[in-house]
Design an enzyme around this catalytic site. Structure first.
Site, PDB file in Angstrom:
ATOM      1  CB  SER A   1      -5.386 -20.046  21.918  1.00  0.00           C
ATOM      2  OG  SER A   1      -5.323 -19.571  20.608  1.00  0.00           O
TER       3      SER A   1
ATOM      4  CD  GLU B   1     -10.749 -39.407  17.892  1.00  0.00           C
ATOM      5  OE1 GLU B   1     -10.662 -40.306  17.034  1.00  0.00           O
ATOM      6  OE2 GLU B   1     -11.352 -39.528  18.976  1.00  0.00           O
TER       7      GLU B   1
ATOM      8  CB  CYS C   1     -17.906 -26.567  23.656  1.00  0.00           C
ATOM      9  SG  CYS C   1     -18.700 -27.597  24.875  1.00  0.00           S
TER      10      CYS C   1
ATOM     11  NE  ARG D   1     -16.400 -23.515  15.223  1.00  0.00           N
ATOM     12  CZ  ARG D   1     -17.152 -24.592  15.050  1.00  0.00           C
ATOM     13  NH1 ARG D   1     -18.467 -24.514  15.150  1.00  0.00           N
ATOM     14  NH2 ARG D   1     -16.593 -25.753  14.763  1.00  0.00           N
TER      15      ARG D   1
ATOM     16  CG  ASP E   1       4.493  -6.901   0.582  1.00  0.00           C
ATOM     17  OD1 ASP E   1       5.421  -7.608   0.145  1.00  0.00           O
ATOM     18  OD2 ASP E   1       4.062  -5.895  -0.014  1.00  0.00           O
TER      19      ASP E   1
ATOM     20  CD  GLU F   1     -12.315 -23.238  18.744  1.00  0.00           C
ATOM     21  OE1 GLU F   1     -13.550 -23.307  18.744  1.00  0.00           O
ATOM     22  OE2 GLU F   1     -11.612 -23.385  19.741  1.00  0.00           O
TER      23      GLU F   1
END
Ligand SMILES: Cc1cc2nc3c(=O)[nH]c(=O)nc-3n(C[C@H](O)[C@H](O)[C@H](O)COP(=O)(O)OP(=O)(O)OC[C@H]3O[C@@H](n4cnc5c(N)ncnc54)[C@H](O)[C@@H]3O)c2cc1C
Length: 387
Positions: A95, A137, A242, A247, A340, A367
């Protein structure tokens, strides 16, 4: 005939160029030697491992697919492989690199003035200036057209007011790319740390992407000169462009997280003896591991073709949506299943699966959520927007 490897079942590597293989190996070694030994502790401590940034910069990974301005100028498949290897370490690290490169350096490169590019890009490639991207936001992220942050002209300056939420790298960023509505439509601004009225605050106690900084940004009558506006960013298509860049990298990154989980589950299954035999000898576990391998292989082929289309400048944003949706869903399902298979131990930070699983809960949301990407593909198929 050589048997296939579990983590590259269709020998995707043979479809890579020598340069692409070299960069994958370089970043893979970095992840094995420098990231994996300390990442669980950083995640546990809710700490971004900033000490890794200088080496990431030295390897040329920041803005690596940008040409010129002291950036590495790699192709998009190489960029994807970098994301894959970094996220095999941790989604937080990938990230960081995605935000710096695709969400901050890319808009400056694509929409900035020559002066802005010369001023910021070399320092950002060197990791000396860090950036963040402020679009979302508090009232919502899926529909950025309704943003409340606004900018008003005041003589030769602009006055920005508003707030941004869930912003990766916010408090460690030297500059923020802030998107605001104006009388002329959405515009992008470079806001420097220390500008009067601009503050950032960390979002604490999150249980996902704990080795990444996530922040709120506040803009209270922030005055910036016209020279801080990105002159070519006109309308919402600029920030959305962007996001398509970032992505694309996520589609590859998710594969890395899934490979890390399959690796762990496979090794565990081979040695964990239950009912007198290793669980890998049971049909159910073999089916589950085979299913992980099937899904990873499909994602690998998908991202490689996506990268070739991008390098050929034939990529449509809906193709990125389909891959982001498919690959992150794949990785999240693989991580949950691996968790699991590891039994009770799987909830411990001693194993990577739970860390990846928790991280991927953010990756599937940011994203563009999974639903939003499904709707993007749906719109492409029907010609009707169902948002
Ligand atoms: C760790 C992290 C880091 C982030 N980093 C950044 C960053 O650096 N910069 C930035 O700008 N943002 C960032 N984000 C924000 C992220 O992009 C948003 O969270 C995302 O876009 C979703 O917005 P939201 O959370 O407001 O959800 P909402 O938009 O409020 O959506 C809520 C739910 O409604 C669903 N939904 C929305 N519309 C529809 C519809 N029409 N039909 C059906 N369902 C619908 C969504 O799929 C979702 O499930 C980050 C988020 C996280 C978690």
């Amino acid at each position: 005939m050589k048997p296939p490897t579990y983590d590259d079942f269709y020998d995707v590597r043979s479809m890579l160029s020598e340069d692409e293989r070299q960069i994958q190996d370089l970043v893979g070694r970095f992840v094995d030697e420098k990231v994996l030994p300390g990442i669980a502790k950083a995640f546990d401590e809710h700490r971004f491992p900033a000490e890794l940034v200088p080496e990431i910069a030295r390897m040329g990974l920041l803005g690596c697919n940008i040409e010129g301005y002291e950036c590495a100028g790699l192709n998009n498949v190489a960029y994807g492989l970098i994301c894959q290897e970094l996220e095999r370490g941790d989604s937080g690290l990938r990230s960081f690199v995605s935000v710096q490169g695709s969400l901050c350096m890319h808009p400056i490169h694509a929409y900035g003035s020559e002066e802005q590019k010369k001023r910021w890009l070399p320092k950002m490639a060197a990791g000396k200036v860090l950036g963040c991207f402020g679009l979302t936001e508090p009232d919502g992220g899926s529909d950025p057209g309704t943003m409340k942050t606004h900018a008003k002209r005041d003589g030769g300056d602009w006055i920005l007011n508003g707030a941004k939420m869930w912003i990766t790298n916010g408090t460690i960023a030297d500059i923020a790319i802030v998107w605001a509505s104006t009388e002329e439509g959405v515009r992008g601004f470079i806001v420097e740390k220390g500008t009067k009225g601009y503050t950032a605050r960390d979002i604490l106690k999150k249980y996902s992407l704990r080795a990444s900084v996530t922040s709120e940004l506040f803009l209270d009558h922030v005055r910036v000169p016209e020279s801080s506006r990105l002159p070519e960013a006109k309308g919402l298509s600029a920030p959305l462009g962007c996001l398509t860049q970032a992505r694309y990298g996520i589609t590859w990154g998710a594969i890395g997280a899934a490979i890390a989980c399959l690796t762990e589950a496979r090794e565990f299954a081979a040695t964990r003896v239950v009912f007198g035999k290793p669980i890998a000898h049971t049909q159910t576990i073999q089916r589950r591991l085979a299913d992980m391998c099937r899904r990873i292989t499909t994602a690998q082929l998908l991202s490689l073709q996506l990268g070739r289309l991008k390098d050929d400048q034939r990529l449509h944003h809906s193709q990125v949506s389909l891959a982001k949706w498919n690959n992150v869903r794949m990785a999240l399902d693989v991580a949950r299943d691996a968790r699991d298979i590891l039994g009770a131990g799987g909830i411990s930070i001693e194993f990577a699966a739970i860390r990846h699983m928790l991280n991927l809960e953010s990756v599937i949301t940011y994203e563009g959520t999974e639903t939003i990407h499904e709707l993007v593909v749906g719109r492409e198929l029907t010609g009707v927007s169902a948002f």
